[in-house]
Design an enzyme around this catalytic site. Structure first.
Site, PDB file in Angstrom:
ATOM      1  N   SER A  90      41.037  36.769  44.222  1.00 20.70           N
ATOM      2  CA  SER A  90      40.984  38.227  44.188  1.00 20.70           C
ATOM      3  C   SER A  90      41.607  38.810  45.447  1.00 20.70           C
ATOM      4  O   SER A  90      41.707  38.139  46.486  1.00 20.70           O
ATOM      5  CB  SER A  90      39.517  38.676  44.072  1.00 20.70           C
ATOM      6  OG  SER A  90      39.424  40.064  43.900  1.00 20.70           O
ATOM      7  N   ASP A  91      42.030  40.064  45.331  1.00 19.72           N
ATOM      8  CA  ASP A  91      42.543  40.775  46.498  1.00 19.72           C
ATOM      9  C   ASP A  91      42.247  42.262  46.335  1.00 19.72           C
ATOM     10  O   ASP A  91      42.330  42.803  45.227  1.00 19.72           O
ATOM     11  CB  ASP A  91      44.053  40.573  46.650  1.00 19.72           C
ATOM     12  CG  ASP A  91      44.552  41.087  47.988  1.00 19.72           C
ATOM     13  OD1 ASP A  91      44.395  40.352  48.988  1.00 19.72           O
ATOM     14  OD2 ASP A  91      45.071  42.213  48.050  1.00 19.72           O
ATOM     15  N   THR A  92      41.884  42.898  47.439  1.00 17.02           N
ATOM     16  CA  THR A  92      41.549  44.319  47.432  1.00 17.02           C
ATOM     17  C   THR A  92      42.421  45.066  48.426  1.00 17.02           C
ATOM     18  O   THR A  92      42.625  44.605  49.554  1.00 17.02           O
ATOM     19  CB  THR A  92      40.062  44.525  47.812  1.00 17.02           C
ATOM     20  OG1 THR A  92      39.232  43.850  46.872  1.00 17.02           O
ATOM     21  CG2 THR A  92      39.701  46.015  47.809  1.00 17.02           C
ATOM     22  N   ALA A 121      42.310  43.394  42.404  1.00 16.65           N
ATOM     23  CA  ALA A 121      42.872  42.570  41.335  1.00 16.65           C
ATOM     24  C   ALA A 121      42.185  41.217  41.342  1.00 16.65           C
ATOM     25  O   ALA A 121      41.792  40.711  42.396  1.00 16.65           O
ATOM     26  CB  ALA A 121      44.372  42.402  41.510  1.00 16.65           C
TER      27      ALA A 121
END
Length: 202
Positions: free
Chosen positions: A75-77, A112
């Protein structure tokens, strides 16, 4: 009762204690695996394209190590405002300036998630699904002294946009949000639950 994982084991590739907490809150047992992945990206990427690209990039770093019946979650924010991405601050001064820029304005938090497993029906090639969620966060006007106090006390250097919504600033500085609270923390939990079920065809 949680749905059947069909003998699969969930692997969370994240050092973030917030993501550990959120995945645990969904009721899943999981193993944490981490490695340092280059998180650079092209300047041509905008908005949601950035975390979508980075979550897949993180997943691709683990693909060769996956075993059958393992589902990898990466995940990445990012924080997005004024056609600009606000990454993790590298210093207290940068953190203060980031929050001062967000103060009194609305910004978007985009997370995501990439789900990856080996597709044993296709000679071990990977099966992958990438999705994202967006939350609008409205900051009240925050005095600079309060921003400096927050940064000095909470040291939010591992957080996109230099803040954690679950910390003091979320209680005192955020006027309202539109969308998922947990998405701002680092995982769109409701979407993740739905996408996992679809990923496993349950």
């Amino acid at each position: 009762m949680l749905f059947d994982l069909k003998g699969n084991k969930i692997i969370l590739a994240s050092k973030s204690p917030r993501r550990h907490e959120l995945l645990k809150g969904l009721g899943f047992d999981f193993e944490v695996r981490t490695k340092d992945v280059d998180e650079s990206f092209s300047d041509s990427l905008k908005g949601a394209d950035i975390p979508l690209y980075l979550s897949k990039k993180k997943a691709d770093a683990f693909v060769d190590e996956l075993k059958p019946n393992e589902i990898l979650i990466t995940s990445d924010t990012v924080v997005w405002l004024g056609n600009k991405v606000f990454n993790k601050p590298e210093s207290a001064e940068e953190a203060v300036e980031m929050i001062a820029t967000l103060s009194g304005r609305m910004h978007e938090v985009i997370t995501a998630v990439c789900l990856t497993s080996l597709n044993t029906e296709k000679d071990g090639t990977s099966k992958q699904v990438v999705f994202h969620d967006l939350t609008s966060v409205h900051f009240a006007k925050i005095e600079r002294a309060d921003i400096e106090w927050y940064v000095n006390k909470y040291k939010p250097f591992d957080k996109a946009g230099a803040y954690g919504i679950q910390e003091w600033i979320g209680y005192a500085g955020i006027d309202k949000i539109e969308g998922s609270f947990y998405n701002v923390m680092g995982l769109p939990t409701q979407k993740l639950y739905v996408e996992l079920k679809k990923f496993l065809n349950v």
